[in-house]
Every structure is written in C-alpha cells, then in structure tokens.
Write a protein that holds these residues in place. Structure first.
Motif, short mmCIF file in Angstrom:
data_model
loop_
_atom_site.label_atom_id
_atom_site.label_comp_id
_atom_site.label_asym_id
_atom_site.label_seq_id
_atom_site.Cartn_x
_atom_site.Cartn_y
_atom_site.Cartn_z
N PRO A 145 2.91 48.98 -50.05
CA PRO A 145 2.95 48.64 -48.62
C PRO A 145 3.85 49.56 -47.81
N GLU A 146 4.96 50.01 -48.41
CA GLU A 146 5.88 50.87 -47.66
C GLU A 146 5.30 52.24 -47.35
N ASP A 147 4.17 52.61 -47.97
CA ASP A 147 3.52 53.89 -47.71
C ASP A 147 2.46 53.80 -46.60
N ILE A 148 2.17 52.60 -46.15
CA ILE A 148 1.11 52.41 -45.14
C ILE A 148 1.67 52.70 -43.75
N LEU A 149 1.02 53.61 -43.03
CA LEU A 149 1.43 53.93 -41.66
C LEU A 149 0.90 52.87 -40.69
N TYR A 150 -0.39 52.60 -40.79
CA TYR A 150 -1.01 51.59 -39.93
C TYR A 150 -2.33 51.15 -40.54
N THR A 162 -2.51 55.90 -44.83
CA THR A 162 -1.23 56.43 -45.30
C THR A 162 -1.11 57.87 -44.82
N GLU A 163 0.00 58.51 -45.10
CA GLU A 163 0.17 59.90 -44.65
C GLU A 163 -0.79 60.84 -45.38
N LYS A 164 -1.15 60.47 -46.61
CA LYS A 164 -1.99 61.34 -47.41
C LYS A 164 -3.48 61.05 -47.28
N LYS A 165 -3.84 59.78 -47.07
CA LYS A 165 -5.25 59.44 -47.16
C LYS A 165 -5.57 58.16 -46.39
N LYS A 166 -6.86 57.99 -46.07
CA LYS A 166 -7.34 56.77 -45.43
C LYS A 166 -8.22 56.02 -46.42
N TYR A 167 -7.91 54.75 -46.65
CA TYR A 167 -8.66 53.92 -47.59
C TYR A 167 -9.38 52.80 -46.83
N THR A 168 -10.26 52.11 -47.53
CA THR A 168 -10.92 50.95 -46.95
C THR A 168 -10.51 49.70 -47.73
N CYS A 169 -10.65 48.57 -47.05
CA CYS A 169 -10.25 47.30 -47.64
C CYS A 169 -11.19 46.22 -47.11
N ARG A 170 -11.51 45.24 -47.93
CA ARG A 170 -12.44 44.19 -47.52
C ARG A 170 -11.78 43.08 -46.72
N LEU A 171 -10.44 43.00 -46.76
CA LEU A 171 -9.75 41.90 -46.08
C LEU A 171 -9.68 42.13 -44.58
N PRO A 172 -9.83 41.07 -43.77
CA PRO A 172 -9.61 41.21 -42.32
C PRO A 172 -8.13 41.41 -42.01
N HIS A 189 -2.35 45.40 -31.31
CA HIS A 189 -3.69 45.29 -30.73
C HIS A 189 -4.48 44.38 -31.65
N LYS A 190 -5.52 43.75 -31.14
CA LYS A 190 -6.28 42.84 -32.01
C LYS A 190 -6.86 43.57 -33.22
N SER A 191 -7.01 44.90 -33.11
CA SER A 191 -7.61 45.66 -34.20
C SER A 191 -6.64 46.59 -34.91
N TYR A 192 -5.34 46.53 -34.55
CA TYR A 192 -4.37 47.47 -35.14
C TYR A 192 -3.09 46.76 -35.57
N LEU A 193 -2.62 47.14 -36.75
CA LEU A 193 -1.36 46.66 -37.31
C LEU A 193 -0.56 47.90 -37.70
N VAL A 194 0.66 48.02 -37.19
CA VAL A 194 1.45 49.25 -37.37
C VAL A 194 2.75 48.93 -38.10
N GLN A 195 3.17 49.83 -38.99
CA GLN A 195 4.48 49.68 -39.64
C GLN A 195 5.53 50.33 -38.73
N LEU A 196 6.44 49.51 -38.22
CA LEU A 196 7.34 49.94 -37.14
C LEU A 196 8.22 51.15 -37.48
N PRO A 197 8.74 51.31 -38.68
CA PRO A 197 9.60 52.48 -38.94
C PRO A 197 8.90 53.82 -38.73
N PHE A 198 7.55 53.84 -38.73
CA PHE A 198 6.83 55.10 -38.56
C PHE A 198 6.52 55.42 -37.09
N VAL A 199 6.84 54.49 -36.18
CA VAL A 199 6.55 54.71 -34.76
C VAL A 199 7.49 55.77 -34.20
#
Length: 237
Positions: A145-150, A162-172, A189-199
């Motif tokens: 989780p700590e590697d996820i940007l948004y 992540t910084e290296k790659k974009k993955y897909t996930c089935r969960l909403p 945003h209703k469609s975006y979740l961001v990890q604050l330390p990377f802002v």
C-alpha cells in the motif's frame, strides 16, 4: 468505528446514517428513538461513538450522557441537536463535538477526523501481510500500500497506480478505501483516491475546482470542490 444514533426524529436518523455512509471505516451498529432504548444498544452493541440528540421524550440526551460517565469503556459522545442552548452542559459531560441541525457535511467531516484520532480503528485481530492483490496482464501480483500513488475508477475498472506501473483491480474504490483506511489515503473525487504524502501541488482549475500534481505521476488528478477544504486542512501544517 462502531456508531449508534439516538434521536427521536426518524428523518434526522436517516440523514445522519446517509452522511456517515461516506466513511468506510465507520459502521452504524444501531439506532434508537429514545435514550432508554439507546441504553440497551449501548450495553449490547458496545458502540465506540454515540450521535446523540438532546431534547427527547423521557430521559434527555444530556441525562443519558451523565449516566454513562461511570462506564469502564464509555463511548465518545457527539451531540446532534436543533438546540444551541445546551452546549455548556454538553461539554461538561466531555462531549467530543456539538453539531446543529440541519447537519453540514464540512462540520461532520471535522468531527469524524476528531473521532478518528480518539477511537482506535483496527488493527484487525488476524492481520494479513498488508499487501493488495492486483492484476498485471494475465497474472496476480501483490503491491505494498505504501507504494501506491493514487487509485482511480474508469467505467467498470479500477486502476492502481504506482511510480513504476499501473495495475487493475476488481474492487470498487469504496472497498479499497476501507481496506486502506490505516494508510494516509484521501478521497479527492468520487473516482479518485490519493495517498497524501505523494501530493506535490494543488493547482486552481476553474471556479472552485482544483487539480493535484502527484509525485511520480504524469497526469493531473481532479479534485471535487466538496473535498478541497478538508484536503487543504490535511495537507497543511
């Protein structure tokens, strides 16, 4: 976080349940139309938090709060009432907050952040290794989780960036927000979740609308005006 709502007005209980539905780390475990019935819920469900009306038939909300003072593990109390005149009594029983009807989302958001700092949410009894299962073409990989940007949702697919790659996930996104509640993620945003330390930047983009620049990401992320105030509060010292 387990929450009970005690209010003699059905509409007020429904409104509060609806507003609390925006917080995946909070769960309404019971509701009551009187202080007496609320006491039964407190003893059986053991909520962490009470959203408590004051003026009710029979025992008042303040009376109930006073009766709970000697409990070994008493719930945190938030008074939610149409009457502003009881604020002094409310804080004499160590209430966390005092919300006036009709409820405002911004005020509730501040209350929930305060509660989150007071009530320990997790850890789970049987914690996992703390990695998120995602799809990388034809295989499943595990991301820290700590590697996820948004995270964002597009059509019926969720993308984990992540910084290296974009993955897909089935969960909403709502389920992911709940799973990641112990990490510093924030719904912008209703469609975006961001990890604050990377802002890195919050950029004005039209009337009351902003975009985010996230470290390691090329695309700008939209911020809904409803989230701007709380986002700034979370980011600023």
């Amino acid at each position: 976080m387990k929450i009970a709502i005690i209010d003699d007005e059905p509409y007020s209980r429904e409104e509060m349940k609806h507003l609390l539905g925006s917080y995946p780390w909070a769960e309404v475990v019971g509701e009551a139309s009187s202080a007496e019935k609320g006491l039964e819920i407190i003893l059986t469900k053991e909520p962490d938090v009470l959203f408590l009306d004051i003026e009710m038939p029979g025992m008042s909300g303040v009376d109930l709060a006073e009766a709970l003072q000697n409990m070994k593990h008493k719930p945190e109390i938030v008074f939610a009432t149409a009457y502003p005149d009881y604020a002094l009594k409310a804080f004499r029983v160590e209430a966390v907050d005092y919300l006036l009807k009709p409820f405002e989302e911004d005020q509730l958001a501040q209350t929930m952040e305060r509660l989150k700092s007071l009530v320990k949410v997790g850890p789970r009894e049987n914690p996992s290794l703390g990695k998120l299962a995602v799809h990388d073409e034809d295989k499943i990989v595990f991301v820290k989780p700590e590697d996820i940007l948004y995270i964002f949702r597009e059509e019926r697919e969720t993308f984990i960036c992540t910084e290296k790659k974009k993955y897909t996930c089935r969960l909403p996104i709502k389920e992911l927000e709940a799973k990641l509640s112990t990490y510093p993620f924030f719904r912008v945003h209703k469609s975006y979740l961001v990890q604050l330390p990377f802002v890195e930047e919050l950029i004005p983009w039209g009337s009351g609308v902003y975009q985010l620049k996230v470290h390691g990401a090329d695309e700008a992320i939209p911020v809904s005006r409803n989230y701007v105030k709380e986002l700034r509060e979370r980011l600023e010292l």
